[in-house]
Scaffold this motif. Structure first.
Motif, short mmCIF file in Angstrom:
data_model
loop_
_atom_site.label_atom_id
_atom_site.label_comp_id
_atom_site.label_asym_id
_atom_site.label_seq_id
_atom_site.Cartn_x
_atom_site.Cartn_y
_atom_site.Cartn_z
N LEU A 120 6.44 16.05 -12.13
CA LEU A 120 6.90 14.72 -12.53
C LEU A 120 7.13 13.83 -11.31
O LEU A 120 6.87 12.63 -11.35
CB LEU A 120 8.18 14.84 -13.36
N ASP A 121 7.59 14.42 -10.21
CA ASP A 121 7.87 13.60 -9.02
C ASP A 121 6.60 13.04 -8.38
O ASP A 121 6.67 12.14 -7.55
CB ASP A 121 8.71 14.37 -8.00
N ASN A 122 5.44 13.56 -8.75
CA ASN A 122 4.19 12.93 -8.29
C ASN A 122 4.09 11.49 -8.79
O ASN A 122 3.56 10.62 -8.10
CB ASN A 122 2.96 13.70 -8.79
N LEU A 123 4.64 11.26 -9.98
CA LEU A 123 4.67 9.91 -10.56
C LEU A 123 5.87 9.11 -10.05
O LEU A 123 5.72 7.97 -9.61
CB LEU A 123 4.72 10.00 -12.08
N THR A 124 7.04 9.71 -10.10
CA THR A 124 8.26 8.95 -9.82
C THR A 124 8.51 8.73 -8.34
O THR A 124 9.07 7.69 -7.95
CB THR A 124 9.48 9.66 -10.43
N GLU A 125 8.11 9.67 -7.49
CA GLU A 125 8.38 9.57 -6.05
C GLU A 125 7.13 9.30 -5.22
O GLU A 125 7.12 8.43 -4.35
CB GLU A 125 9.06 10.86 -5.56
N ALA A 126 6.07 10.07 -5.48
CA ALA A 126 4.87 9.96 -4.63
C ALA A 126 4.08 8.69 -4.90
O ALA A 126 3.62 8.04 -3.96
CB ALA A 126 3.99 11.19 -4.83
N LEU A 127 3.90 8.35 -6.18
CA LEU A 127 3.02 7.22 -6.51
C LEU A 127 3.44 5.91 -5.85
O LEU A 127 2.58 5.22 -5.27
CB LEU A 127 2.91 7.06 -8.03
N PRO A 128 4.72 5.51 -5.90
CA PRO A 128 5.08 4.25 -5.23
C PRO A 128 4.75 4.24 -3.74
O PRO A 128 4.36 3.20 -3.19
CB PRO A 128 6.59 4.15 -5.47
N ILE A 129 4.89 5.38 -3.09
CA ILE A 129 4.59 5.47 -1.66
C ILE A 129 3.08 5.39 -1.44
O ILE A 129 2.61 4.69 -0.54
CB ILE A 129 5.17 6.77 -1.07
N LEU A 130 2.32 6.08 -2.26
CA LEU A 130 0.86 6.01 -2.16
C LEU A 130 0.38 4.57 -2.36
O LEU A 130 -0.49 4.08 -1.62
CB LEU A 130 0.22 6.92 -3.21
N GLU A 131 0.94 3.89 -3.36
CA GLU A 131 0.52 2.52 -3.63
C GLU A 131 0.91 1.59 -2.48
O GLU A 131 0.14 0.69 -2.13
CB GLU A 131 1.13 2.05 -4.95
N ARG A 132 2.09 1.81 -1.91
CA ARG A 132 2.54 0.96 -0.80
C ARG A 132 1.60 1.06 0.39
O ARG A 132 1.31 0.07 1.06
CB ARG A 132 3.96 1.34 -0.40
N HIS A 133 1.07 2.26 0.62
CA HIS A 133 0.18 2.45 1.76
C HIS A 133 -1.30 2.42 1.37
O HIS A 133 -2.17 2.67 2.21
CB HIS A 133 0.51 3.77 2.46
N ARG A 134 -1.56 2.14 0.10
CA ARG A 134 -2.93 2.01 -0.42
C ARG A 134 -3.75 3.28 -0.17
O ARG A 134 -4.88 3.24 0.31
CB ARG A 134 -3.62 0.79 0.20
N ILE A 135 -3.16 4.40 -0.54
CA ILE A 135 -3.80 5.70 -0.33
C ILE A 135 -4.15 6.32 -1.68
O ILE A 135 -3.28 6.51 -2.52
CB ILE A 135 -2.87 6.63 0.48
N PRO A 136 -5.41 6.63 -1.91
CA PRO A 136 -5.81 7.29 -3.16
C PRO A 136 -5.42 8.76 -3.15
O PRO A 136 -5.17 9.34 -2.08
CB PRO A 136 -7.34 7.12 -3.17
N ALA A 137 -5.37 9.38 -4.32
CA ALA A 137 -5.00 10.79 -4.39
C ALA A 137 -5.57 11.41 -5.65
O ALA A 137 -5.82 10.73 -6.65
CB ALA A 137 -3.48 10.95 -4.38
#
Length: 282
Positions: free
Chosen positions: A88-105
């Protein structure tokens, strides 16, 4: 000691990258603030730090990276980010950081974890606090630009220990289940614990996947086996200096030795009929 050795190997790694760049796939599991160190968990603060560093490099989706490998020798090192198990933390924690740095996953999900029928045994009974993504959240992630969903089997078994029929279900049926939930094809597979043999390789190819990732360390170059792609594990202990060494591949020779030892020990421990199932029933 390992960092000192990796630092000594850094000039060689940089030279190799300059003359023969490859696709380095980073392996994550969780992004969460836990009370104690966990090898599979990176804190949000550390993950943000790592993604900021990574953004200075050429970061691509797994699909784009593999297309580049097939097209011929790379002109520069490429990096891709992956997550295993579908937390679940892939959505709640990781995704905002990925989006901020424009990194796909790419996020590899285990279907019965998404059903909330099973949970990864490493973290025990999650109780009222849900550990894994549900299907609504997986669909939300799949709709997010830059996010790809892949398969990580149905129940997260140690594949080499189970029957042919069960292995086929774990590999092929999980792809079908995810595709039905997302109304989209599923191209990538991730071997649970990274363990596989000739049978697993054949089943993944027969099931229609375009590629599969393992936990074998290293970088992928043009001659890479697309169904045994190497990855680089990232942990919370990878501060900026150590993360830089990992991105350069300076740890690769050390990690290859450790992986060979771990593979032998894991096989000795788990190659028993009783070890055919690894998930905790909720």
């Amino acid at each position: 000691m390992r960092r000192l050795l990796a630092s000594a190997l850094l000039p060689y790694a940089r030279l190799r990258n300059a003359f023969s760049p490859g696709l380095r796939i980073l392996m994550y599991h969780r992004v969460a603030q836990l009370a104690a160190y966990d090898q599979l968990t990176v804190s949000p603060e550390r993950f943000d730090q790592q993604m900021q560093q990574l953004a200075a490099h050429k970061v691509v989706s797994l699909e784009v990276g593999l297309q580049a490998l097939r097209a011929g020798p790379l002109r520069e090192p490429l990096f891709a980010v992956t997550f295993d198990d579908g937390y679940l933390d892939n959505l709640t924690e990781a995704l905002p950081i990925l989006e901020r740095h424009r990194i796909p996953a790419t996020i590899f999900v285990t279907t019965q974890f998404c059903d909330q029928a099973l949970s990864h045994p490493r973290y025990g009974d999650p109780g009222a606090q849900r550990l894994h993504l549900d299907w609504d959240e997986v669909r939300r992630l799949a709709r997010t630009p830059g996010i790809t969903i892949g398969s990580h089997t149905r129940t997260h078994p140690y594949l080499p220990t189970i029957s042919d029929a069960m292995a086929q279900q774990e590999i092929a049926l999980s792809r079908t289940e995810i595709a039905e939930q997302l109304h989209a094809p599923v191209s990538f597979f991730c071997y649970p614990s990274g363990d596989l043999g000739p049978r697993e390789l054949a089943l993944v190819q027969q099931s229609g996947y375009a590629a599969a990732v393992s936990v074998a360390p290293g970088v992928n170059r043009r001659d890479a086996d697309l169904y045994q792609l190497k990855r680089t594990e990232i942990t919370d202990r990878d501060d900026p200096a150590q993360f830089r060494l990992k991105l350069a591949g300076a740890f690769d020779p050390i990690h290859r030795l450790l992986h060979a030892r771990r593979t032998r020990r894991f096989a000795q421990k788990h190659l028993k009929p009783s070890a055919s199932f690894e998930a905790t029933t909720l």
